[in-house]
Design an enzyme around this catalytic site. Structure first.
Site, PDB file in Angstrom:
ATOM      1  N   CYS A 106     146.348  45.666 163.599  1.00  0.00           N
ATOM      2  CA  CYS A 106     147.085  44.403 163.476  1.00  0.00           C
ATOM      3  C   CYS A 106     146.060  43.321 163.149  1.00  0.00           C
ATOM      4  O   CYS A 106     144.883  43.622 162.958  1.00  0.00           O
ATOM      5  CB  CYS A 106     147.918  44.083 164.720  1.00  0.00           C
ATOM      6  SG  CYS A 106     147.043  43.495 166.174  1.00  0.00           S
ATOM      7  N   ASN A 140     144.150  42.905 169.009  1.00  0.00           N
ATOM      8  CA  ASN A 140     144.383  42.728 170.444  1.00  0.00           C
ATOM      9  C   ASN A 140     145.806  43.052 170.870  1.00  0.00           C
ATOM     10  O   ASN A 140     146.010  43.809 171.815  1.00  0.00           O
ATOM     11  CB  ASN A 140     144.040  41.289 170.866  1.00  0.00           C
ATOM     12  CG  ASN A 140     142.571  41.100 171.055  1.00  0.00           C
ATOM     13  OD1 ASN A 140     141.943  41.805 171.825  1.00  0.00           O
ATOM     14  ND2 ASN A 140     142.006  40.132 170.353  1.00  0.00           N
ATOM     15  N   GLY A 141     146.777  42.473 170.209  1.00  0.00           N
ATOM     16  CA  GLY A 141     148.161  42.671 170.627  1.00  0.00           C
ATOM     17  C   GLY A 141     148.576  44.121 170.601  1.00  0.00           C
ATOM     18  O   GLY A 141     149.202  44.628 171.539  1.00  0.00           O
ATOM     19  N   SER A 179     144.484  40.766 164.790  1.00  0.00           N
ATOM     20  CA  SER A 179     143.326  40.647 165.679  1.00  0.00           C
ATOM     21  C   SER A 179     142.970  41.971 166.341  1.00  0.00           C
ATOM     22  O   SER A 179     141.888  42.112 166.903  1.00  0.00           O
ATOM     23  CB  SER A 179     143.591  39.613 166.778  1.00  0.00           C
ATOM     24  OG  SER A 179     144.527  40.133 167.723  1.00  0.00           O
ATOM     25  N   HIS A 203     131.389  56.588 175.601  1.00  0.00           N
ATOM     26  CA  HIS A 203     131.375  56.152 177.001  1.00  0.00           C
ATOM     27  C   HIS A 203     132.747  56.033 177.636  1.00  0.00           C
ATOM     28  O   HIS A 203     132.873  56.135 178.848  1.00  0.00           O
ATOM     29  CB  HIS A 203     130.668  54.805 177.130  1.00  0.00           C
ATOM     30  CG  HIS A 203     129.208  54.879 176.850  1.00  0.00           C
ATOM     31  ND1 HIS A 203     128.410  53.773 176.852  1.00  0.00           N
ATOM     32  CD2 HIS A 203     128.397  55.924 176.535  1.00  0.00           C
ATOM     33  CE1 HIS A 203     127.167  54.118 176.562  1.00  0.00           C
ATOM     34  NE2 HIS A 203     127.140  55.426 176.359  1.00  0.00           N
ATOM     35  N   ARG A 205     142.056  41.286 160.257  1.00  0.00           N
ATOM     36  CA  ARG A 205     141.610  39.966 159.792  1.00  0.00           C
ATOM     37  C   ARG A 205     140.129  39.711 160.071  1.00  0.00           C
ATOM     38  O   ARG A 205     139.602  38.676 159.684  1.00  0.00           O
ATOM     39  CB  ARG A 205     142.468  38.881 160.420  1.00  0.00           C
ATOM     40  CG  ARG A 205     143.911  38.956 159.935  1.00  0.00           C
ATOM     41  CD  ARG A 205     144.716  37.717 160.259  1.00  0.00           C
ATOM     42  NE  ARG A 205     146.045  37.860 159.702  1.00  0.00           N
ATOM     43  CZ  ARG A 205     147.152  37.972 160.436  1.00  0.00           C
ATOM     44  NH1 ARG A 205     147.080  37.947 161.752  1.00  0.00           N
ATOM     45  NH2 ARG A 205     148.322  38.100 159.846  1.00  0.00           N
ATOM     46  N   HIS A 253     152.042  43.988 159.415  1.00  0.00           N
ATOM     47  CA  HIS A 253     151.899  43.413 158.076  1.00  0.00           C
ATOM     48  C   HIS A 253     150.463  43.037 157.702  1.00  0.00           C
ATOM     49  O   HIS A 253     150.177  42.837 156.530  1.00  0.00           O
ATOM     50  CB  HIS A 253     152.800  42.178 157.949  1.00  0.00           C
ATOM     51  CG  HIS A 253     152.629  41.206 159.064  1.00  0.00           C
ATOM     52  ND1 HIS A 253     153.293  41.342 160.273  1.00  0.00           N
ATOM     53  CD2 HIS A 253     151.859  40.113 159.181  1.00  0.00           C
ATOM     54  CE1 HIS A 253     152.934  40.353 161.074  1.00  0.00           C
ATOM     55  NE2 HIS A 253     152.062  39.597 160.435  1.00  0.00           N
TER      56      HIS A 253
END
Length: 142
Positions: free
Chosen positions: A65, A69-70, A67, A98, A109, A9
């Site tokens: 997403c 990260n997830g 961040s 690399h 975000r 979202h």
């Protein structure tokens, strides 16, 4: 090129801009992401993209997403997947150059839509350097 894209979202507007750019350049895009700002679970979309890349149904993947990260953690669980979390064009280039990344993870975000489009373009236009980096990339997979 065949490219799979997935987002939660936080990323529908990012995905839309990226897909428009990819299609304008003649790429085939498989869209697994949501088109809504209603809350969804990013792993559902990450798994679909990672499966395509892992099984060579897509040359590259793009995941988005909040961040970054997830969804990166989700896709990096798949064999043959090397996802890099990128928040600048320079990092997008280095993750290909690399690390031979085949999925770019974008933190919606923390980047703008123009930045995200620029990162994807740079990512797709950068070739793996190989050489001394190949041994390191080989050690990434267990």
């Amino acid at each position: 090129m065949k490219i799979s894209i997935g987002n939660d979202h936080a990323g529908p507007d990012y995905k839309k801009a990226i897909v428009e750019m990819l299609k304008a350049k003649g790429h085939e895009v498989t869209n697994y992401g949501t088109d809504s700002a209603d809350s969804v679970d990013y792993p559902d979309y990450g798994h679909a993209v990672a499966k395509d890349v892992s099984e060579a149904k897509a040359d590259f993947g793009i995941v988005i997403c909040g961040s970054g990260n997830g969804i990166a953690m989700t896709v990096n669980k798949y064999p043959k997947v090397r996802a890099g979390l990128c928040w600048t064009k320079e990092i997008a280039v280095l993750t290909r150059l690399h690390n031979n990344a085949n999925i770019i993870s974008i933190p919606a975000r923390f980047t703008s839509i123009p930045q995200a489009v620029e990162m994807v373009e740079a990512f797709l236009n950068t070739e793996f350097e190989g050489g001394r980096h190949q041994n390191r990339v080989d050690k990434i997979s267990c």
